[in-house]
Design a protein around this motif. Structure first.
Motif, PDB file in Angstrom:
ATOM      1  N   GLY A  21     -10.936  29.842  13.211  1.00  0.00           N
ATOM      2  CA  GLY A  21     -12.382  29.938  13.330  1.00  0.00           C
ATOM      3  C   GLY A  21     -13.148  29.036  12.384  1.00  0.00           C
ATOM      4  N   GLY A  22     -14.353  29.463  12.046  1.00  0.00           N
ATOM      5  CA  GLY A  22     -15.226  28.725  11.149  1.00  0.00           C
ATOM      6  C   GLY A  22     -16.211  27.837  11.896  1.00  0.00           C
ATOM      7  N   TYR A  23     -16.819  26.932  11.137  1.00  0.00           N
ATOM      8  CA  TYR A  23     -17.804  26.003  11.687  1.00  0.00           C
ATOM      9  C   TYR A  23     -17.194  24.626  11.901  1.00  0.00           C
ATOM     10  CZ  TYR A  23     -21.739  29.068  10.465  1.00  0.00           C
ATOM     11  OH  TYR A  23     -22.620  30.100  10.394  1.00  0.00           O
ATOM     12  N   VAL A  24     -17.594  23.971  12.972  1.00  0.00           N
ATOM     13  CA  VAL A  24     -17.346  22.543  13.160  1.00  0.00           C
ATOM     14  C   VAL A  24     -18.718  21.878  13.113  1.00  0.00           C
ATOM     15  CG1 VAL A  24     -15.212  22.802  14.459  1.00  0.00           C
ATOM     16  CG2 VAL A  24     -17.359  22.721  15.697  1.00  0.00           C
ATOM     17  N   LEU A  29     -20.116  27.307  15.571  1.00  0.00           N
ATOM     18  CA  LEU A  29     -18.929  28.135  15.419  1.00  0.00           C
ATOM     19  C   LEU A  29     -17.864  27.698  16.416  1.00  0.00           C
ATOM     20  CD1 LEU A  29     -20.397  31.706  14.934  1.00  0.00           C
ATOM     21  CD2 LEU A  29     -19.300  30.254  13.235  1.00  0.00           C
ATOM     22  N   THR A  30     -16.625  27.836  16.032  1.00  0.00           N
ATOM     23  CA  THR A  30     -15.530  27.441  16.915  1.00  0.00           C
ATOM     24  C   THR A  30     -14.559  28.595  17.123  1.00  0.00           C
ATOM     25  OG1 THR A  30     -13.790  25.819  17.302  1.00  0.00           O
ATOM     26  CG2 THR A  30     -14.098  26.512  15.025  1.00  0.00           C
ATOM     27  N   THR A  31     -13.918  28.571  18.261  1.00  0.00           N
ATOM     28  CA  THR A  31     -12.835  29.514  18.545  1.00  0.00           C
ATOM     29  C   THR A  31     -11.475  28.852  18.337  1.00  0.00           C
ATOM     30  OG1 THR A  31     -12.900  28.912  20.882  1.00  0.00           O
ATOM     31  CG2 THR A  31     -14.171  30.865  20.225  1.00  0.00           C
ATOM     32  N   SER A  32     -11.481  27.587  17.923  1.00  0.00           N
ATOM     33  CA  SER A  32     -10.214  26.865  17.784  1.00  0.00           C
ATOM     34  C   SER A  32      -9.389  27.405  16.618  1.00  0.00           C
ATOM     35  CB  SER A  32     -10.451  25.367  17.621  1.00  0.00           C
ATOM     36  OG  SER A  32     -10.925  25.078  16.330  1.00  0.00           O
ATOM     37  N   CYS A  33      -8.089  27.330  16.808  1.00  0.00           N
ATOM     38  CA  CYS A  33      -7.124  27.729  15.786  1.00  0.00           C
ATOM     39  C   CYS A  33      -6.029  26.669  15.754  1.00  0.00           C
ATOM     40  CB  CYS A  33      -6.499  29.074  16.130  1.00  0.00           C
ATOM     41  SG  CYS A  33      -7.691  30.420  16.269  1.00  0.00           S
ATOM     42  N   GLU A  34      -5.502  26.446  14.577  1.00  0.00           N
ATOM     43  CA  GLU A  34      -4.403  25.502  14.445  1.00  0.00           C
ATOM     44  C   GLU A  34      -3.504  25.945  13.306  1.00  0.00           C
ATOM     45  OE1 GLU A  34      -5.810  21.527  13.105  1.00  0.00           O
ATOM     46  OE2 GLU A  34      -7.763  22.498  13.051  1.00  0.00           O
ATOM     47  N   PRO A  52     -15.928  33.542  18.547  1.00  0.00           N
ATOM     48  CA  PRO A  52     -16.151  32.647  17.411  1.00  0.00           C
ATOM     49  C   PRO A  52     -16.747  33.418  16.236  1.00  0.00           C
ATOM     50  CG  PRO A  52     -17.875  32.323  19.038  1.00  0.00           C
ATOM     51  CD  PRO A  52     -16.885  33.294  19.626  1.00  0.00           C
ATOM     52  N   SER A  53     -16.351  33.039  15.037  1.00  0.00           N
ATOM     53  CA  SER A  53     -16.942  33.643  13.844  1.00  0.00           C
ATOM     54  C   SER A  53     -16.659  32.763  12.642  1.00  0.00           C
ATOM     55  CB  SER A  53     -16.392  35.052  13.596  1.00  0.00           C
ATOM     56  OG  SER A  53     -15.005  35.013  13.344  1.00  0.00           O
ATOM     57  N   ASN A  72     -18.841  36.506  10.794  1.00  0.00           N
ATOM     58  CA  ASN A  72     -20.256  36.504  11.171  1.00  0.00           C
ATOM     59  C   ASN A  72     -20.484  35.575  12.351  1.00  0.00           C
ATOM     60  OD1 ASN A  72     -21.222  38.196   9.018  1.00  0.00           O
ATOM     61  ND2 ASN A  72     -20.795  36.489   7.658  1.00  0.00           N
ATOM     62  N   ASP A  73     -21.491  35.913  13.165  1.00  0.00           N
ATOM     63  CA  ASP A  73     -21.839  35.053  14.296  1.00  0.00           C
ATOM     64  C   ASP A  73     -22.895  34.037  13.861  1.00  0.00           C
ATOM     65  OD1 ASP A  73     -24.324  36.374  14.322  1.00  0.00           O
ATOM     66  OD2 ASP A  73     -23.830  37.592  16.072  1.00  0.00           O
ATOM     67  N   ASN A  74     -23.440  33.279  14.812  1.00  0.00           N
ATOM     68  CA  ASN A  74     -24.435  32.244  14.494  1.00  0.00           C
ATOM     69  C   ASN A  74     -25.722  32.801  13.907  1.00  0.00           C
ATOM     70  OD1 ASN A  74     -23.323  29.698  14.928  1.00  0.00           O
ATOM     71  ND2 ASN A  74     -23.573  29.847  17.132  1.00  0.00           N
ATOM     72  N   ASN A  75     -25.993  34.083  14.146  1.00  0.00           N
ATOM     73  CA  ASN A  75     -27.208  34.712  13.626  1.00  0.00           C
ATOM     74  C   ASN A  75     -26.971  35.417  12.301  1.00  0.00           C
ATOM     75  OD1 ASN A  75     -28.743  33.966  15.924  1.00  0.00           O
ATOM     76  ND2 ASN A  75     -27.800  35.636  17.060  1.00  0.00           N
ATOM     77  N   GLY A  76     -25.768  35.298  11.766  1.00  0.00           N
ATOM     78  CA  GLY A  76     -25.449  35.959  10.502  1.00  0.00           C
ATOM     79  C   GLY A  76     -25.088  37.425  10.667  1.00  0.00           C
ATOM     80  N   GLN A  77     -24.980  37.874  11.914  1.00  0.00           N
ATOM     81  CA  GLN A  77     -24.621  39.269  12.176  1.00  0.00           C
ATOM     82  C   GLN A  77     -23.106  39.429  12.154  1.00  0.00           C
ATOM     83  OE1 GLN A  77     -27.030  41.762  12.628  1.00  0.00           O
ATOM     84  NE2 GLN A  77     -28.293  40.049  11.938  1.00  0.00           N
ATOM     85  N   MET A  78     -22.654  40.583  11.678  1.00  0.00           N
ATOM     86  CA  MET A  78     -21.225  40.839  11.620  1.00  0.00           C
ATOM     87  C   MET A  78     -20.642  40.953  13.030  1.00  0.00           C
ATOM     88  SD  MET A  78     -19.118  43.943   9.805  1.00  0.00           S
ATOM     89  CE  MET A  78     -19.887  43.633   8.238  1.00  0.00           C
TER      90      MET A  78
END
Length: 90
Positions: A21-24, A29-34, A52-53, A72-78
């Motif tokens: 996860g995290g930000y790109v 937000l991304t759903t990618s994992c590596e 994504p979170s 957290n999502d893009n709005n800062g909500q859990m």
């Protein structure tokens, strides 16, 4: 990394370090994992997460699974979701 990211989670499982996860581009937000396979000095993409979170908590379990809690999502909500990744089947 194949996908540059920030505010992601990292966890070690069976000789690999997983980046989840995290930000790109610092805002999306991304759903990618590596994973980084230590013995082979190689990065690989894994199956994407479903939600994504940023800053999720992740932990290995039973030498097979990685559990991802919240973030957290893009709005800062859990994010009130728990996901499970199976490292044996991707």
């Amino acid at each position: 990394m194949k996908v540059a990211r920030s505010s992601h989670s990292m966890v070690y499982l069976n000789g690999s370090i997983y980046f989840i996860g995290g930000y790109v581009a610092q805002t999306n937000l991304t759903t990618s994992c590596e994973r980084y396979v230590v013995a082979q000095n190689k990065m690989e993409l894994c199956s994407k997460s479903n939600h994504p979170s940023n800053s999720p908590t992740c932990c290995p379990f039973n030498e097979r699974y990685i559990y991802k809690f919240g973030g957290n999502d893009n709005n800062g909500q859990m994010v009130l979701v728990i996901e499970r990744y199976d490292a044996e089947t991707d």
